[in-house]
Design a protein around this motif. Structure first.
Motif, short mmCIF file in Angstrom:
data_model
loop_
_atom_site.label_atom_id
_atom_site.label_comp_id
_atom_site.label_asym_id
_atom_site.label_seq_id
_atom_site.Cartn_x
_atom_site.Cartn_y
_atom_site.Cartn_z
N LEU A 1 0.75 -1.27 -0.09
CA LEU A 1 0.07 -0.03 -0.03
C LEU A 1 0.88 1.29 0.04
CD1 LEU A 1 -2.93 -1.07 2.52
CD2 LEU A 1 -3.09 -0.77 0.11
N VAL B 1 0.93 0.79 -4.51
CA VAL B 1 -0.33 1.20 -4.44
C VAL B 1 -0.16 2.73 -4.30
CG1 VAL B 1 -2.84 1.44 -3.89
CG2 VAL B 1 -1.62 -1.02 -3.95
N GLU B 2 0.58 3.30 -3.38
CA GLU B 2 0.93 4.51 -2.77
C GLU B 2 -0.22 5.23 -2.32
OE1 GLU B 2 2.90 6.92 -6.24
OE2 GLU B 2 4.75 5.65 -5.84
N ALA B 3 -0.97 4.36 -1.58
CA ALA B 3 -2.37 4.81 -0.84
C ALA B 3 -2.01 5.59 0.40
CB ALA B 3 -3.17 3.76 -0.50
N GLU B 4 -2.88 6.89 0.50
CA GLU B 4 -2.83 7.72 1.63
C GLU B 4 -3.83 7.05 2.76
OE1 GLU B 4 -1.11 10.17 1.92
OE2 GLU B 4 -0.42 10.81 -0.02
#
Length: 211
Positions: free
Chosen positions: A175, A179-182
């Motif tokens: 992540l 995905v580079e999710a915040e």
């Protein structure tokens, strides 16, 4: 006087002048074995048979199957060694040791690029991805399971707990880096480590949500 070239050769040692060729031959045989049989189905003896060398000679050049695999797939970092460095911690501190060691390794600018490449490969359906998954499961999850079992847990339960540890850590890595999710991307690594340790330690100790 005995000619050094005619003296008995120690088992597992290459002939004089053949070291580079033999090493390359073993690596080529290993690549074929991994491709045909996967990581789990490949053995050092099988590699030796395909390379037509003594099994001891394979161990002379490559200490373990993991070291041979990382060379064949050109991994500049050894995930199995990264996790091994974290497993000497006392049982109550094991979660923190694993989390800090693994998450910080992926933050290192020198390793981050290849680390992200490995993560992306693992989640694909490609042949390389399948091989990497087998390698990571065998060398990382099994090492964690053995350490948990060493804390007095039976092997089946230790493997279940280890699988949850790896799920937790892999989820954070994927992540944050793939995905580079915040908010995982913008949070500091120290904050992420602090938030992840209790869950991982809980899995190690077998603490369930209802407990």
């Amino acid at each position: 006087m005995v000619d050094s070239d005619s003296a008995p050769r120690r088992r597992g040692r290459p002939r004089k002048g053949q070291g580079g060729d033999t090493r390359a031959k073993i690596a080529e045989a290993a690549a074929a074995e991994f491709s045909d049989n996967g990581y789990d189905g490949t053995s050092m003896r099988g590699i030796a048979r395909r390379a037509e060398v003594d099994a001891a000679l394979v161990h002379h050049y490559f200490e373990t199957k993991a070291s041979l695999f990382t060379e064949v797939v050109r991994l500049p970092v050894r995930p199995d060694r990264i996790i091994a460095a974290a497993l000497d911690a006392p049982f109550p501190e094991l979660g923190g040791s694993i989390v800090r060691t693994v998450l910080l390794a992926w933050e290192d600018p020198k390793l981050k690029h290849v680390g992200v490449t490995v993560l992306r490969s693992v989640v694909t359906g490609s042949a390389a991805g399948r091989l990497l998954r087998q390698f990571l499961l065998r060398e990382l999850m099994s090492a964690v399971a053995e350490r948990i079992e060493g804390g007095g847990v039976d092997s089946e339960e230790a493997r279940r707990r280890a699988s949850m540890v790896m799920t937790q850590i892999a989820g954070v890595l994927i992540l944050r880096h793939v995905v580079e999710a915040e908010p995982l991307v913008s949070r500091s690594i120290d904050e992420i480590i602090a938030s992840t340790i209790p869950a991982v330690q809980g899995h190690i100790e077998g603490v369930r949500a209802e407990d």
